[in-house]
Design a protein around this motif. Structure first.
Motif, PDB file in Angstrom:
ATOM      1  N   VAL A 132       1.003  -1.213  -0.053  1.00 22.36           N
ATOM      2  CA  VAL A 132      -0.064   0.048  -0.032  1.00 22.36           C
ATOM      3  C   VAL A 132       0.854   1.236   0.009  1.00 22.36           C
ATOM      4  O   VAL A 132       1.765   1.454   0.938  1.00 22.36           O
ATOM      5  N   VAL A 133       0.656   2.205  -0.928  1.00 22.20           N
ATOM      6  CA  VAL A 133       1.343   3.406  -0.921  1.00 22.20           C
ATOM      7  C   VAL A 133       0.545   4.649  -0.960  1.00 22.20           C
ATOM      8  O   VAL A 133      -0.696   4.373  -1.502  1.00 22.20           O
ATOM      9  N   ASN A 134       0.931   5.682  -0.869  1.00 18.05           N
ATOM     10  CA  ASN A 134       0.044   7.040  -0.752  1.00 18.05           C
ATOM     11  C   ASN A 134       0.409   7.716  -2.178  1.00 18.05           C
ATOM     12  O   ASN A 134       1.224   6.887  -2.845  1.00 18.05           O
ATOM     13  N   ASN A 135      -0.113   8.966  -2.321  1.00 21.36           N
ATOM     14  CA  ASN A 135       0.115   9.519  -3.603  1.00 21.36           C
ATOM     15  C   ASN A 135       1.620   9.581  -4.014  1.00 21.36           C
ATOM     16  O   ASN A 135       2.032  10.225  -5.053  1.00 21.36           O
ATOM     17  N   GLN A 136       2.450   9.888  -2.892  1.00 20.98           N
ATOM     18  CA  GLN A 136       3.781  10.133  -2.975  1.00 20.98           C
ATOM     19  C   GLN A 136       4.719   8.599  -3.437  1.00 20.98           C
ATOM     20  O   GLN A 136       5.930   8.813  -3.324  1.00 20.98           O
ATOM     21  N   GLU A 143       4.584  -2.811 -10.494  1.00 25.05           N
ATOM     22  CA  GLU A 143       3.414  -3.886 -10.078  1.00 25.05           C
ATOM     23  C   GLU A 143       3.419  -4.188  -8.758  1.00 25.05           C
ATOM     24  O   GLU A 143       2.457  -5.171  -8.582  1.00 25.05           O
ATOM     25  N   CYS A 144       4.289  -4.004  -7.810  1.00 21.40           N
ATOM     26  CA  CYS A 144       4.227  -4.509  -6.516  1.00 21.40           C
ATOM     27  C   CYS A 144       3.561  -3.492  -5.694  1.00 21.40           C
ATOM     28  O   CYS A 144       3.107  -3.652  -4.515  1.00 21.40           O
ATOM     29  N   ALA A 145       3.165  -2.054  -6.095  1.00 18.94           N
ATOM     30  CA  ALA A 145       2.579  -1.193  -5.508  1.00 18.94           C
ATOM     31  C   ALA A 145       1.261  -1.264  -5.630  1.00 18.94           C
ATOM     32  O   ALA A 145       0.569  -1.271  -6.717  1.00 18.94           O
ATOM     33  N   LEU A 146       0.284  -0.934  -4.706  1.00 22.51           N
ATOM     34  CA  LEU A 146      -1.020  -0.599  -4.661  1.00 22.51           C
ATOM     35  C   LEU A 146      -1.439   0.675  -4.380  1.00 22.51           C
ATOM     36  O   LEU A 146      -1.268   1.287  -3.235  1.00 22.51           O
ATOM     37  N   ALA A 147      -1.653   1.483  -5.593  1.00 20.77           N
ATOM     38  CA  ALA A 147      -1.836   3.153  -5.595  1.00 20.77           C
ATOM     39  C   ALA A 147      -3.246   3.144  -5.863  1.00 20.77           C
ATOM     40  O   ALA A 147      -3.836   2.686  -6.695  1.00 20.77           O
ATOM     41  N   HIS A 148      -4.053   4.301  -5.131  1.00 19.73           N
ATOM     42  CA  HIS A 148      -5.184   4.346  -5.551  1.00 19.73           C
ATOM     43  C   HIS A 148      -6.160   3.215  -5.501  1.00 19.73           C
ATOM     44  O   HIS A 148      -6.977   2.830  -6.285  1.00 19.73           O
TER      45      HIS A 148
END
Lengths: 115, 838
Positions: free
Chosen positions: B267-271, B284-289
């Motif tokens: 899970v990541v934020n907008n930054q 592809e490892c990141a879950l953004a929005h």
């Protein structure tokens, strides 16, 4: 005429001036070496280089088209269009290639190459 | 952020996104910013282009797919550890530990661990012969197993699955099946109708498609022997590639205690910060929005955001447009905006042409003013235009169906690229907007594609935006009142067409005269052959006489094609491909006498390879004495007119295609043009001569002949388009005269007829108007000019053979009558070929 000062070159008769077409090139066999000779008739200048293009090692530089780039005389190898300065021998579109240049002297309608 | 002292950055993962992050970081780094960059990769090789993985089976090597060499990392001071995954992150001490025991400190840690193939838990997936399709290593395993397999299947009908299925065909399997759980192919990109069209295309390639199939078990002993579905049917296969989606690689993040989503993803934020502010996750490892972005462009954008932030800049990762356009096994597939929105929330316009394999759908807002999304299958040429129209909410023309059908009233559809707002994203790979390009063109004077590539990197990524960028360049220049012209080179301040008019009006017949009159300097390898071609197209005098020999492109100068070893090939003309046994024997005898390699060409002629320059005149003398002529295989000129046997022998032929092909070839032989020209004549609609892939092609009908023009084989194939229907021979030739002469007079140097037409304002309808309807009133002049050239035709080789002065030029040495001693030959399949240099 080639202006480079060479110490102790040996002058070889290459051919008659009519053997090299005006604003074109030809290849001479000198001392077992293939030398490309170019007749810049429009400028009244002569140049000589290796006949072998270092890019794909083809003996075809003399069959290339000559011309100038911002005033610098050059030849384009017919094989893959690498262009070489006729003054320095440096390839103008690929720094990694260079050919040898040789001084040329024209006397009594004969072309001499200094090696 | 901390940018003062030496910042230590560690990147975990050396895939495309991890690499892009490094590249962006280096590019953005200012002088004085000290960064120590360390990269860990799990795979044994440096980052490669996974998007084009399938091309590995089409002959690309791992090296071709590499994004940067190991040297690139070394040269830029990046420490790169390959085959060495990170196994532990100590967030307290800010240390990572790798499999091989390297311990590295970080100020910032970038997780670019990507994703792995998702393997559903079907009983039997562990059997031999079951593979995933993700890395070059996977492909190597598939390749070696395929050697002994006969029937293969792919589980998953998404993009990657379909590519994997094509790969199975390419690997020589007798059967390749696609098994998809959903009721259509590519369910996330296209709708049912689009899927049906795509399915037709794929089936015609030999793929067998099974939709709405749920796999229950993979059957067999140690090795797979088949797949059993829940409807109890069985598919008999001996290998299976699973391509059922991706799963983010978040194991390491979990171990390190970072927040991950139950369904996968860091899970990541907008930054793009994870729950630990000094750790970022990208790709592809990141879950953004709340979503995983499974495309390369958003991954690159994420890399850019983090690189910017770490160097003290400001940037956010905003919800990214997931529009895609791809070429899937030769078929365009694209979707953009909201492709699936249904009426009444929108008005949907569909166009479907089963015969051509084309499906287009656009969704327009209920008021008809804006474009909401759409799908293109089979023909996605309008994709960029539609995407921009959609994204920029451009107000649509009243007849919004023109967007996909093209206008039927003459004018081009759509408002054109110049109507886009300045913030329209043109190059999405490098995030270049229309405004930036306009600024480069009008303020900085970057008027060429090359200059723009250098100045703002537009068009350097996938290259898909290049046509639009070019349109913007000429659009801005026209707006600024600059006459858009292509000058030849530094020696001539004119375009080819301008020069042609000047040479013609002044009657210049030598290069010297043209240069003296209109140019400067000594000329060069660009303008010399161009002028040579102009002179030939205008006057058709022998190209080797006067001062014309040294200005010919090397091949023309020696009337033969230069090949390996500096030897030449000899190609006598064989009009229509028809040849007598006597002539075949002569060719064989000449080849034997001079030790030439022989091969039948694709254009129904015979190539003789390996001729020494010195031998060319003698070889041709014999050929000419036997009645042959130059085939002009060396020139930018008419090559062959291919033919089928037509009504002469074929039981289907409706007209005599051989006779017509010979007439056509004889008529235009020796004609010099901006590029080489090919033609063909087919005796019926079966089209065995492949006339529609030629610059001009003729196909027999019951009533006469159909004439097609501007087709192209080669690297960018394009079908020829119909110019005239059911015409008689005489009319057909007349139209070809006009067409060819119009092309010769107006095309840019080295532009093929297909490209020439593509660039022509008004396109085919304009060409038809000029050539058939003669709206410019120049038809008679074009025909006259062509007839003049035809009347003065002479075989160039015949002239050389008879002229001792010209013959003398065919000698390797000007001072010794010997052949080039450096040419060596070797034997191959009972013939010889020039030896490669060591």
């Amino acid at each position: 005429m080639e202006t480079k000062t060479q110490n102790a070159v040996t002058w070889h008769i290459a051919c008659h001036i009519n053997d090299i077409p005006e604003d074109g090139g030809g290849c001479a066999l000198i001392d077992g070496k293939q030398i490309a000779i170019f007749n810049f008739a429009r400028r009244g200048e002569w140049y000589a280089t290796d006949n072998q293009c270092p890019h794909r090692q083809q003996m075809a530089v003399s069959r290339g088209m000559i011309g100038s780039h911002e005033g610098e005389p050059k030849v384009a190898c017919p094989f893959h269009k690498k262009t070489f300065s006729l003054q320095s021998g440096q390839c103008l579109n690929d720094d990694s290639y260079k050919i040898n240049t040789f001084p040329v002297m024209v006397k009594e309608n004969l072309v001499y190459i200094g090696i | 952020m901390n940018t003062i002292s030496n910042t230590h950055i560690v990147v975990i993962g050396n895939g495309m996104v991890g690499y892009k992050f490094c590249e962006k970081l280096l590019a953005k780094k200012k002088i004085g910013q000290q960064i120590t960059l360390t990269v860990f990769g799990e795979e044994p090789r440096v980052a490669y282009d996974r998007v084009h993985l399938s091309e590995y089976f089409a002959g690309k090597t791992a090296d071709d797919l590499t994004l940067a060499s190991a040297d690139w990392y070394a040269d830029n001071g990046i420490r790169l550890f390959l085959s060495d995954p990170v196994v532990d992150i100590d967030r307290e001490e800010k240390l990572v530990r790798s499999h091989h025991g390297h311990i590295v400190y970080y100020d910032y840690l970038i997780m670019a661990t990507g994703s792995g193939a998702f393997v559903p838990s079907i009983p039997g997936v562990e059997k031999d012969g079951v593979f995933v399709y993700r890395t070059i290593e996977d492909l190597e395993l598939i390749q070696s197993y395929a050697r002994k397999a006969r029937k293969g299947a792919v589980l998953g009908g998404g993009l990657l699955g379909l590519e994997a299925a094509k790969a199975l065909l390419d690997l020589g399997l007798q059967e390749a099946h696609v098994v998809e759980f959903a009721s259509r192919l590519m369910p996330r990109q296209i709708d049912d109708a689009g899927s049906r069209i795509l399915q037709n295309q794929l089936e015609s390639l030999g793929l067998q498609i099974h939709l709405a199939k749920s796999t229950q078990e993979i059957i067999g002993g140690d090795c797979i022997e088949g797949m059993q579905f829940n409807d109890n049917s069985i598919l008999d296969v001996d290998m299976l590639v699973i391509s059922a989606g991706i799963r983010p690689r978040d194991e390491l993040a979990k171990i390190a205690g970072l927040e991950t989503h139950p369904r996968g993803g860091i899970v990541v934020n907008n930054q793009l910060q994870t729950s630990d502010p000094s750790i970022f996750a990208i790709g592809e490892c990141a879950l953004a929005h709340h979503m995983i972005y499974g495309l390369i462009a958003p991954g690159y954008e994420m890399a850019d955001v983090v690189a910017t932030l770490l160097l003290g800049g400001e940037k956010e990762f905003l919800p990214y447009d997931m529009s895609t356009k791809l070429k899937l096994i030769g078929t365009d597939v694209a979707s953009f905006g909201d492709p699936f929105i249904e009426e009444p929330a929108c008005k949907t316009i569909r166009y479907e042409n089963k015969a051509k394999g084309v499906y287009k759908r656009i969704n327009v807002s209920p008021d008809g003013k804006t474009l909401l999304g759409g799908i293109l299958v089979g023909d996605a040429e309008q994709y960029n235009m539609l995407l921009q129209t959609c994204k920029s909410r451009t107000i649509l023309p009243p007849d919004s169906e023109d967007l996909i059908l093209g206008s039927r009233g003459g004018e081009e559809a759509g408002a054109g690229v110049m109507s886009f707002p300045d913030d329209a994203l043109i190059c999405s790979c490098e995030a270049v907007t229309k405004g930036m390009i306009c600024h480069e063109v009008s303020e900085k004077g970057n008027h060429t594609m090359d200059a723009l590539k250098k100045s703002c990197k537009a068009g350097t990524g996938c290259g898909g935006c290049v046509p639009m960028v070019k349109d913007i360049i000429s659009g801005v220049m026209k707006q600024n009142g600059i006459y858009v012209r292509n000058v030849v080179c530094e020696h001539f301040d004119y375009s080819r067409q301008e020069l042609l008019d000047l040479v013609k009006m002044n009657g210049a017949k030598t290069y010297g005269a043209v240069l003296d009159e209109f140019g400067k300097g000594d000329g060069c390898e660009v303008c010399k052959p161009l002028v040579a071609s102009l002179l030939a197209s205008l006057w058709n005098e022998n190209i080797l006489q006067k001062d014309r020999a040294p200005i010919q492109d090397s091949n023309d100068r020696y009337l033969a094609n230069i090949q390996k070893g500096g030897t030449y090939s000899v190609v006598p003309r064989i009009p229509g491909g028809e040849i007598t046994p006597e002539k075949l024997i002569i060719i064989g005898q000449v080849a034997q006498q001079y030790g030439l390699y022989t091969k039948i060409t694709g254009g129904q002629r015979i190539d003789l390879f390996g001729a020494h320059l010195n031998d060319l005149p003698d070889i041709w003398e014999q050929l000419i004495n036997a009645g042959f002529e130059s085939g002009h295989a060396y020139g930018k000129s008419l090559r062959t007119v291919k033919s089928c046997v037509g009504s002469t022998w074929c039981r289907f032929g409706v007209q005599d295609s051989v006779t017509f092909a010979i007439e056509v070839e004889d008529r235009y032989k020796g004609l010099r043009s901006p590029h080489k020209l090919k033609s063909a004549v087919s005796g019926c609609v079966r089209e065995c001569a492949e006339a529609q892939s030629k610059d001009f092609g003729i196909i027999a009908t019951e009533k006469g002949w159909n004439l097609y023009v501007c087709g192209n084989g080669g690297s960018k194939p394009q079908h020829a388009q119909l110019l005239a229907t059911d015409v008689d021979k005489e009319t057909c030739l007349k139209l070809i005269d006009r067409f060819l002469m119009f092309y010769i007079k107006t095309a840019d140097p080295l532009t093929r007829t297909a490209t020439w037409l593509n660039k022509m304002e008004g396109g085919m309808s304009y060409l038809k108007a000029v050539v058939v309807d003669d709206v410019l009133g120049i038809a008679a002049e074009l025909e006259y000019d062509m007839q003049k050239l035809i009347d003065v035709y002479q075989c160039e080789w015949k002239e050389v053979v008879q002229n001792p002065e010209l013959r003398k030029r065919f000698s390797h040495f000007v001072n010794a009558p010997v052949k080039d001693p450096s040419i060596a030959f070797e034997t191959m399949r009972d013939q010889k070929r020039a030896k490669e240099w060591a």
